[in-house]
Design a protein around this motif. Sequence first.
Motif, PDB file in Angstrom:
ATOM      1  N   ALA A  18       0.823  -1.203   0.000  1.00  0.00           N
ATOM      2  CA  ALA A  18       0.000   0.000   0.000  1.00  0.00           C
ATOM      3  C   ALA A  18       0.858   1.255   0.000  1.00  0.00           C
ATOM      4  N   SER A  23      -1.506  -0.164  -6.925  1.00  0.00           N
ATOM      5  CA  SER A  23      -2.478  -1.209  -6.676  1.00  0.00           C
ATOM      6  C   SER A  23      -3.017  -1.691  -8.000  1.00  0.00           C
ATOM      7  N   ASN A  88      -6.056  -0.916  -1.926  1.00  0.00           N
ATOM      8  CA  ASN A  88      -5.120  -2.044  -1.971  1.00  0.00           C
ATOM      9  C   ASN A  88      -5.900  -3.348  -2.135  1.00  0.00           C
TER      10      ASN A  88
END
Length: 203
Positions: A18, A23, A88
């Motif tokens: 993260a 992502s 995420n």
Amino acid sequence: FSAIMASRAEAKASSSHASSGRSSVGMKRENWLAPFVITKPAYIKEIVSMAEISADDVFYDVGCGLGQVLIHVAKHTKAKKIVGIEHNKELAKSAEENVRKAGLDAKRVTVMHADAMEADLSEASCAYLYLTIDGMIKFEPQLSKMLDNGTRVVSMWPRQCSVEDNKAEELVRHYNPSTGVFANEKTHSYGLKIYRWRAPCSK
């Protein structure tokens, strides 16, 4: 929170992912808002209390992590709909699994793997933000729009806008680590605060 604690190892790996600002949702690095941090139960309880959630509310957790706040809201309020937004992918999957293990209604509690900077938050009547100061700066246009729509917003960081632009009603609660209690007045040196904003016309 046994399911949440069981996911710590996975969450730790997800945290480093993260913080990279990447992502699988294709998030732009400039849209990255916060790292993953597990929120203490005492903070969650105060966050939910300050949100003043009723049966008519649609609650959004922006940056829901493992779903701790979502689960608490589902178990301790009558909110008709509860939505977590998490950029995420691994954390979003863990949050969904924790919601399932908690035995919650999947139609009432959902997790979205999405970029909060680009998500439609218009249905939220109350929301919690876990963002960094830099994240609050980036998210201010979205936050301003939410407040204009009458959304009550709770955050662990102050708004990053001018005094003139901060027209919403503000409540600040201060945490006392020696008692584990939040109060309206600062009576200690510890700096943790929780903020709530709502438009003056909101109820």
